[in-house]
Scaffold this motif. Structure first.
Motif: not given
Length: 307
Positions: A103-107
């Motif tokens: 999720v962090v990487a996607m954001v």
């Protein structure tokens, strides 16, 4: 629209069945005896034979496959021979950490990738556009493990700004998040740039400009909205890929997620854990793509109206 959703759901079921089958065959065809690996070199032949019978490895491959499919349908993945506990329970305990990293990487990927794509499109063939294009090319071509090692050497060892690995606060999440996000940034940058360049010369954009709207409003209210359809599709697919790509990043940064558990279980030939982890990744990938297909159907009026 209903027929479209039915086709996509049916296709997702077949993809998931294919993933289950491939995982089963690959693990069974890898050279070596899992029973002997689990018991160690000091085990007797009788002990190895008993464990092989307990694991069902002495049965024909077709029979093993039938039993495996039945267990999967019942969501029964057995116990881990290494950790002596429920295999899927181990995977699910680690999954939130992998999901957090994804999720962090996607954001990061969405914010940076779309922003750089807009900059490249608005400054096409200028210095800013060339810099953005070179950055996207390098980000996509460099392997994740090398990027992670370089970030650790610079920001953890030399500058001492961030932690080099492990799980904890935000300082331990930034480097693996950036490492995992860089290939996604490259893809979204190029996709956003090309998408905007395709729509900025459309008639409705010229009409918006003729009405006296500022260039910023034209780009952000009209152009980007219509360029989002392929971005939504690719972002959904890439998020599913992030769950699988996290295996390498978690190993580099000693992140205690599902990826590290998968690597350790492969080395130990812990079939049940490996099958559970890969099936969860495949299921997440299929589910995300199904959600993206539904969103795409609503965003694209040609699909929504059944054309």
């Amino acid at each position: 629209m209903t027929a479209y959703l039915f086709r996509r759901t049916l296709f997702a079921v077949f993809v998931l069945w294919g993933a289950v089958t491939v995982v089963f065959l690959v693990l069974r065809l890898v050279p070596g005896d899992p029973a002997q690996l689990i018991l160690g070199s000091d085990a007797t032949q009788d002990e190895i034979a008993r464990l092989r019978e307990q694991m069902g490895l002495n049965r024909p491959l077709v029979v093993q496959y039938g039993i495996y499919l039945g267990d999967v349908v019942r969501f029964d993945f057995g116990d881990s021979y290494r950790y002596h506990s429920d295999a899927m329970g181990l995977v699910l305990d680690r999954f939130p950490l992998t999901l957090q990293l994804a999720v962090v990487a996607m954001v990061i990927g969405l914010v940076v990738g779309i922003s750089l794509g807009v900059v490249g499109a608005l400054r096409v063939n200028r210095l800013a556009d060339r810099v953005v294009s070179v950055f996207a090319l390098l980000s996509q071509s460099m392997p994740s493990f090398w990027i992670g090692i370089m970030l650790i050497l610079v920001f953890a060892r030399q500058l001492h700004w961030l932690a080099s690995g492990g799980h904890g606060g935000l300082d331990r999440l930034i480097l693996p998040g950036i490492t995992l996000a860089l290939p996604l940034i490259a893809i979204l940058t190029r996709l956003t740039r090309s998408g905007l360049l395709d729509v900025v010369h459309e008639n409705y954009i010229q009409t918006a400009r003729a009405k006296g709207l500022s260039e910023r409003l034209v780009i952000f209210l009209h152009a980007i909205r219509n360029a989002l359809i392929p971005i939504v599709t690719v972002a959904g697919i890439e998020f599913g890929k992030l769950l699988g790509s996290a295996v390498i990043v978690e190993t580099v940064f000693s992140w205690p997620g599902m990826g590290r558990l998968l690597i350790d279980s492969i080395s130990a030939r812990d079939y049940n854990v490996v099958q559970g982890a890969i099936l969860l990744i495949a299921g997440g990938f299929v589910l995300i793509n199904l959600v993206v297909d539904v969103l795409y159907g609503y965003l694209d009026p040609r699909i929504r109206l059944g054309r």
